[in-house]
Motif scaffolding. Structure first.
Motif, PDB file in Angstrom:
ATOM      1  N   ALA A  47       0.251  -1.322   0.088  1.00 37.49           N
ATOM      2  CA  ALA A  47       0.083   0.094  -0.024  1.00 37.49           C
ATOM      3  C   ALA A  47       0.618   1.189   0.167  1.00 37.49           C
ATOM      4  O   ALA A  47       1.703   1.151   0.874  1.00 37.49           O
ATOM      5  N   PRO A  48       0.303   2.445  -0.660  1.00 37.61           N
ATOM      6  CA  PRO A  48       1.553   3.677  -1.233  1.00 37.61           C
ATOM      7  C   PRO A  48       0.613   3.808   0.472  1.00 37.61           C
ATOM      8  O   PRO A  48       0.156   3.625   1.295  1.00 37.61           O
ATOM      9  N   PRO A 298      -4.793   1.212  10.097  1.00 39.01           N
ATOM     10  CA  PRO A 298      -3.578   0.948   9.878  1.00 39.01           C
ATOM     11  C   PRO A 298      -2.674   2.231  10.910  1.00 39.01           C
ATOM     12  O   PRO A 298      -1.409   2.353  11.200  1.00 39.01           O
ATOM     13  N   SER A 299      -3.504   3.031  10.919  1.00 41.85           N
ATOM     14  CA  SER A 299      -2.788   4.825  12.006  1.00 41.85           C
ATOM     15  C   SER A 299      -4.332   5.836  12.114  1.00 41.85           C
ATOM     16  O   SER A 299      -5.518   5.565  11.357  1.00 41.85           O
ATOM     17  N   LEU A 300      -4.511   6.212  13.092  1.00 48.65           N
ATOM     18  CA  LEU A 300      -5.349   7.078  13.628  1.00 48.65           C
ATOM     19  C   LEU A 300      -5.318   8.269  12.501  1.00 48.65           C
ATOM     20  O   LEU A 300      -6.328   8.941  12.433  1.00 48.65           O
ATOM     21  N   VAL A 301      -4.094   8.393  11.964  1.00 53.37           N
ATOM     22  CA  VAL A 301      -4.626   9.249  10.701  1.00 53.37           C
ATOM     23  C   VAL A 301      -5.108   9.216   9.662  1.00 53.37           C
ATOM     24  O   VAL A 301      -4.690   8.868   8.931  1.00 53.37           O
ATOM     25  N   GLY A 316      -8.968   5.713   4.006  1.00 52.05           N
ATOM     26  CA  GLY A 316      -7.177   5.597   3.664  1.00 52.05           C
ATOM     27  C   GLY A 316      -6.774   6.688   4.342  1.00 52.05           C
ATOM     28  O   GLY A 316      -6.548   7.549   5.605  1.00 52.05           O
ATOM     29  N   THR A 317      -5.660   5.585   5.436  1.00 50.53           N
ATOM     30  CA  THR A 317      -4.681   6.544   6.443  1.00 50.53           C
ATOM     31  C   THR A 317      -2.978   7.081   5.440  1.00 50.53           C
ATOM     32  O   THR A 317      -2.834   6.632   4.685  1.00 50.53           O
ATOM     33  N   ASN A 318      -2.355   7.864   6.628  1.00 50.71           N
ATOM     34  CA  ASN A 318      -0.666   7.638   6.061  1.00 50.71           C
ATOM     35  C   ASN A 318       0.210   6.696   6.104  1.00 50.71           C
ATOM     36  O   ASN A 318       1.548   6.507   5.907  1.00 50.71           O
ATOM     37  N   LEU A 321      -4.021   1.310   4.277  1.00 50.96           N
ATOM     38  CA  LEU A 321      -5.737   1.619   3.374  1.00 50.96           C
ATOM     39  C   LEU A 321      -6.384   0.321   4.390  1.00 50.96           C
ATOM     40  O   LEU A 321      -6.178  -1.100   4.641  1.00 50.96           O
ATOM     41  N   PHE A 322      -7.816   0.712   4.417  1.00 51.33           N
ATOM     42  CA  PHE A 322      -8.556  -0.060   5.208  1.00 51.33           C
ATOM     43  C   PHE A 322     -10.237  -0.234   4.558  1.00 51.33           C
ATOM     44  O   PHE A 322     -10.297   0.983   3.969  1.00 51.33           O
ATOM     45  N   ARG A 323     -10.394  -0.834   4.700  1.00 57.16           N
ATOM     46  CA  ARG A 323     -11.483  -1.851   3.667  1.00 57.16           C
ATOM     47  C   ARG A 323     -12.779  -2.175   5.154  1.00 57.16           C
ATOM     48  O   ARG A 323     -12.437  -3.183   5.972  1.00 57.16           O
ATOM     49  N   LEU A 324     -14.300  -2.009   5.568  1.00 52.06           N
ATOM     50  CA  LEU A 324     -15.205  -2.602   5.743  1.00 52.06           C
ATOM     51  C   LEU A 324     -16.054  -2.851   5.349  1.00 52.06           C
ATOM     52  O   LEU A 324     -17.162  -2.146   4.189  1.00 52.06           O
ATOM     53  N   ARG A 325     -16.190  -3.914   4.884  1.00 45.06           N
ATOM     54  CA  ARG A 325     -17.224  -4.659   3.956  1.00 45.06           C
ATOM     55  C   ARG A 325     -18.273  -5.096   4.869  1.00 45.06           C
ATOM     56  O   ARG A 325     -18.015  -6.655   6.016  1.00 45.06           O
ATOM     57  N   PRO A 326     -19.598  -5.161   4.578  1.00 41.22           N
ATOM     58  CA  PRO A 326     -20.799  -5.894   5.218  1.00 41.22           C
ATOM     59  C   PRO A 326     -20.680  -7.054   5.050  1.00 41.22           C
ATOM     60  O   PRO A 326     -20.151  -7.880   3.865  1.00 41.22           O
TER      61      PRO A 326
END
Length: 972
Positions: A47-48, A298-301, A316-318, A321-326
């Motif tokens: 992830a970038p 991944p981060s609080l930012v 998106g964080t610094n 990347l985070f995903r919430l899938r139903p």
């Protein structure tokens, strides 16, 4: 990296609750955090860093605007986007907007705007500002909110990028947010107030005062929401603006970004760090849940929020990347530092579900979450329903829960912690692990013996089946007045439980599912249906659905599907599998001797899994109905790569291809399945599973069409898929004209070879014929010059002897007879010599027969020769055989027929040679015809042998009414 203002925030007790509270089954459609599958992609996953913006384009890719440039993500891998025509003015991207035409608007940290259309990028403006947000008006106008010293509201149109100034109702200063309303209005969060451009108006009008850096969002119902608390709250409400609520202790503006998901929940990334979910934000008592690194962020930012086409929420964080899938299921209780050990489940008649771990008892009434009820000093061994009451087995006694009151069951101390408890009428049964089964009778626990295995391995079915069904290892028993009876049939390994319901009596075992059928067990083994392995829980619902909790996950099937699977041993069991990816806490808890699955009064299915307790509501199962868009990423040939190919022309000599493809289903990309084919090479579809590359080797020149299709995580196929046409140029020797020339040259060479071979064969044949003719001439000379001359001299001697004998004496008679015979021999020898000299080459037999007739006529036999049909061509050796047969037939006429007339008919009208020799003499005796020869003579036999050598047929018969007919038939 952009600077962030961190706000101090006090969290409400609901946010800090230790035990998760699942959403009630009949709650609004807004999901709690527990009803999402949480997944993070960190920097180590590719992830970038510094993800400031997110957008999903029409092609299905998730685009990430980062401090390191623009990336696209297909759910598996991150790929930098580099346009072929033009370049981005900056790598630091702060805003993205996907246009319906498939293009992408890109905002940069330096205030410039890029427009990516395919492989071409164009640029707009160069203000000293930061692009915060894009909005697209109903007329297609692109609006840009910018912060910074030269920020404000901008519009992109045909004339380029234009700042909205006082003439359009926009004051000088920065703009932090812009959104397009459902009615076509454009809403802007300016530096000191919120303004709106109504449809049909040319000026922005202020509607409410606000502090700087507030965010705007459009709810599913079309209402405009603002983060924080505008100073003029009354004016905001009058203008139709709703204020996003905050938990106690949190101060406005609080939100860095704000977005509604389609279920109506409000999500905000916080200046104070993390993500805040607000369910029922418009109600008097909204619920708040904060998502932090504890849940895997991944981060609080965290900054951008995006809901994609499949209802996944992306953050998106610094640091990733985070995903919430139903998901369909929710976790109600999980193993942690304070909750250890296995779990027990029970459901009473009123629909209340109870759960227990070694010391704590929990309860969930219909429509309510699971709540802690009581802690016991002794460990809880088992819980089981008894009507509307609950039986709790402690280490040395049974406890009954009636309502909210606990009482000890009046009974003597139990022989050990109960593993199962059941009732049959007024009789209670318990099973104690490694001890056996006991019946409460006459105030004491009486052990039950089993006829064919140790009692310590026996268990009674828990609940209403107690006292009727028993099981030990892989054997099932039924109890009646006569005792225990083993049930014959198939085995399913170690039995964990028995379930009775609409689908029949089902038995869950380690190696599959069994059903009682006419007194026998029939099994669906896990080798046939792998999802039926390690079964420890079965629920049979009133609607005919059957839920099976096993080591692979929770299986939903039906009575009809089970009936079909048992009726046909080759039929598949129609089912749906739910796993941890669907929100369940692991897989079925093993080692249980009673069901690890129960049904609550609200229809929810509760399961005890290896890391917690979860539930699933059959009425709210998540289905992904969207077929995934399929894209061919690149084609590689001869170490050259072609990105996003459509029609690719490759040079001559290309033999190997590698084609990379993907499908844009971001819900569970790892479960997307592919099929592909190269038309003209593959006979049918190749099932590639989850592989995303295809390889082909040893391809020849021509045009090839590659097609790939894909199915999402729910098995919905995109049948159209994606295609690419590959044309491989031929070498000169692979062209059609070269092949035509090669074929012509080969045919010419073959013809020349054939002509040479034919000439050689003719030469050899001619040489052989000449040699044969020379040999025949030599033999004729030898016969004439030696044998015939010698015989002539011998006959003269015999003639002198005849003159010396007494006339009329027997000696003279014998000598005269011998001379006559010798004369015949001389005549035959001369005929042979004449024949040898006459046959000088291949041809028709007619001339030879004519010559023979003339010779015989000189000797007194009149031969008439007739002909029908064209001449035929025979080889010299064949002519010799034919002539010998005719000559022998005519000689027989002269010797034996008693006539001086003979007729020869030659017929070749139908391509066959037929020669008939007729005479009007006395006729051949029948006994000679029957024997095939005259005793002591070999002429007739020789004629048959010569005809066989020719491949023909010789027929000799008596004439009608007199005479003899000899017929020779030869096929050419």
């Amino acid at each position: 990296m952009r600077r962030r203002r961190i706000w101090t925030m006090l969290l409400v007790p609901a946010i800090l609750a230790a035990a998760p509270a699942p959403a009630p089954a009949q709650a609004p459609a807004q999901r709690s955090i527990d009803q999402y599958n949480l997944r993070a992609w960190h920097l180590v996953d590719g992830a970038p860093p510094d993800i400031w913006a997110l957008a999903q384009a029409r092609d299905g890719f998730l685009y990430l605007g980062t401090g390191a440039g623009l990336y696209r993500f297909d759910g598996i891998s991150f790929e930098p986007v580099v346009p072929r025509l033009g370049r981005f003015p900056s790598r630091n991207i702060t805003a993205l907007l996907a246009d319906p035409d498939g293009s992408l608007w890109i905002g940069h940290f330096d205030g410039q705007v890029s427009h990516l259309q395919g492989d071409r990028v164009s640029r707009y403006g160069a203000p000293n500002a930061v692009v915060e947000q894009f909005a697209r008006g109903s007329d297609g106008t692109i609006w840009v909110a910018m912060s910074g010293l030269e920020g404000g509201l901008f519009r992109i149109g045909r004339g380029g990028i234009v700042r909205m100034g006082p003439d359009r109702g926009m004051p000088a200063g920065r703009a932090s947010s812009v959104v397009a309303g459902r009615d076509g209005a454009i809403w802007v969060a300016a530096e000191t107030d919120i303004r709106v451009l109504r449809p049909g108006s040319t000026r922005f009008a202020p509607v409410a005062r606000s502090m700087y850096r507030v965010r705007l969002a459009v709810a599913p119902d079309g209402q405009i929401w603002v983060s924080g608390s505008p100073a003029d709250a009354t004016g905001a409400r009058a203008a139709g603006v709703r204020i996003a609520p905050l938990p106690p202790g949190m101060h406005p503006p609080a939100a860095d970004r704000m977005r509604f998901t389609r279920d109506g929940a409000l999500w905000r990334t916080l200046f104070a760090g993390g993500v805040l979910q607000t369910r029922d934000p418009g109600s008097a008592a909204p619920s708040f849940t904060r998502l932090t690194t504890t849940q895997g962020l991944p981060s609080l930012v965290a900054v951008p929020l995006l809901e994609d086409h499949e209802a996944n929420l992306w953050i998106g964080t610094n640091l990733g990347l985070f995903r919430l899938r139903p998901v369909s299921a929710a976790t109600a209780l999980r193993v942690n530092d304070t909750v250890l050990g296995g779990f027990e489940l029970a459901a009473t008649q009123d629909g209340t579900v109870y759960a227990a771990n070694p010391h704590n008892l929990y309860r969930a009434r219909p429509g309510e979450p699971l709540r802690w009820l009581r802690r016991f000093g002794q460990g809880i061994a088992m819980i089981e329903a008894d009507g509307t009451d609950l039986i709790v087995s402690l280490q040395d006694r049974l406890v009954r829960l009636h309502g909210d009151s606990f009482t000890t069951v009046p009974a003597p101390a139990i022989p050990g912690p109960a593993a199962t408890w059941g009732r049959q009428g007024d009789t209670q049964w318990i099973s104690v692990a490694d001890v056996g089964v006991f019946q409460l009778a006459a105030g004491r626990w009486r052990p039950l013996a089993t006829p064919d295995q140790p009692a310590s391995r026996l268990y009674t079915a828990s609940g209403t089946g107690g006292g009727t069904w028993f099981y030990g290892q892989d054997r099932l028993y039924r109890r009646d007045q006569a005792g225990l009876h083993a049930i014959p049939g198939d085995r399913v390994g170690s039995i964990a439980m028995v379930s009775t319901g609409p689908a029949g009596t089902l038995v869950g075992g380690e190696l599959g599912l069994a059903r009682l059928d006419q007194g026998r067990l029939r099994a669906l083994s896990d080798s046939r249906v792998p999802e039926l392995g390690g079964i420890t829980g079965i629920v049979q619902a009133p609607d005919g659905s059957v839920w099976i909790n096993g080591v692979r996950g929770l299986v939903r099937t039906s009575k009809a599907a089970i009936d079909a699977a048992f009726a046909d041993p080759h039929a598949a069991l129609q089912h749906q599998l739910f796993t941890a990816a669907d929100g369940l806490p692991g897989v079925a808890q093993q080692g249980a001797q009673k069901s690890t699955a129960v049904r609550g009064g609200d229809g929810r299915i509760w399961v005890a899994d290896n890391v917690g307790i979860g539930w699933i509501d059959p009425a709210r199962i998540v289905h992904n109905r969207l077929p995934p868009p399929v894209t061919i990423l690149r084609l590689t040939a001869n170490d050259r790569s072609y990105a996003d190919p459509r029609d690719v022309a490759l040079p001559a000599g290309t033999a190997n291809l590698r084609i990379a493809y993907t499908a844009l289903s971001l819900a569970e990309s790892e479960r997307v399945r592919f099929r592909y084919r190269l038309i003209g090479v593959d006979r049918g579809w190749i099932d590639a599973g989850t592989a995303r590359e295809a390889y082909y080797a040893n391809l020849g020149p021509g045009s090839w069409r590659f097609q790939v299709i894909a199915a999402n995580n729910d098995g919905v196929w995109n049948r159209e898929g994606a295609t690419v046409t590959v044309t491989i140029a031929p070498h000169f020797y692979q062209t059609w004209w070269f092949r035509l020339l090669a074929i012509g040259a080969g045919a010419g060479a073959l013809w020349l070879l054939y002509a040479w071979r034919l000439r050689e064969q003719l030469a050899r044949t001619r040489a052989r014929a000449e040699a044969q003719l020379a040999e025949r001439e030599r033999i004729a000379r030898e016969l004439h010059d030696t044998l015939l001359q010698s015989m002539q001299g011998l006959m003269l001697r015999f003639q002198a002897a005849a003159y010396a004998t007494e006339p009329g004496s027997r000696a003279q008679t014998l000598i005269d007879s011998a001379l006559e015979r010798a004369d015949d021999v001389m005549m035959e020898a001369r005929d042979r010599v004449m024949a040898l000299r006459r046959i000088t080459g291949p041809g028709d037999p007619q001339p030879l027969i004519d010559d023979l007739a003339r010779c015989l006529e000189e000797e007194g036999l009149i031969v008439t020769v007739s002909r029908e049909g064209p001449p035929l061509r025979f080889l010299p050796e064949e002519l010799e055989q034919i002539l010998a047969i005719v000559q022998e037939a005519l000689a027989n006429v002269r010797r034996h027929a008693g006539t001086l007339l003979a007729q020869v008919r030659v017929n070749s009208s139908d391509g066959r040679l037929r020669i008939e020799i007729d005479d009007q003499g006395r006729g051949i005796p029948p006994e000679i015809i029957a024997a095939g020869e005259r005793p002591g003579h070999y002429g007739l036999k020789g004629m048959h042998e010569r005809a066989a050598a020719l491949g023909g047929m010789l027929e000799v018969r008596r004439g009608v009414p007199v005479g003899t007919t000899v017929r020779l038939t030869v096929v050419r």
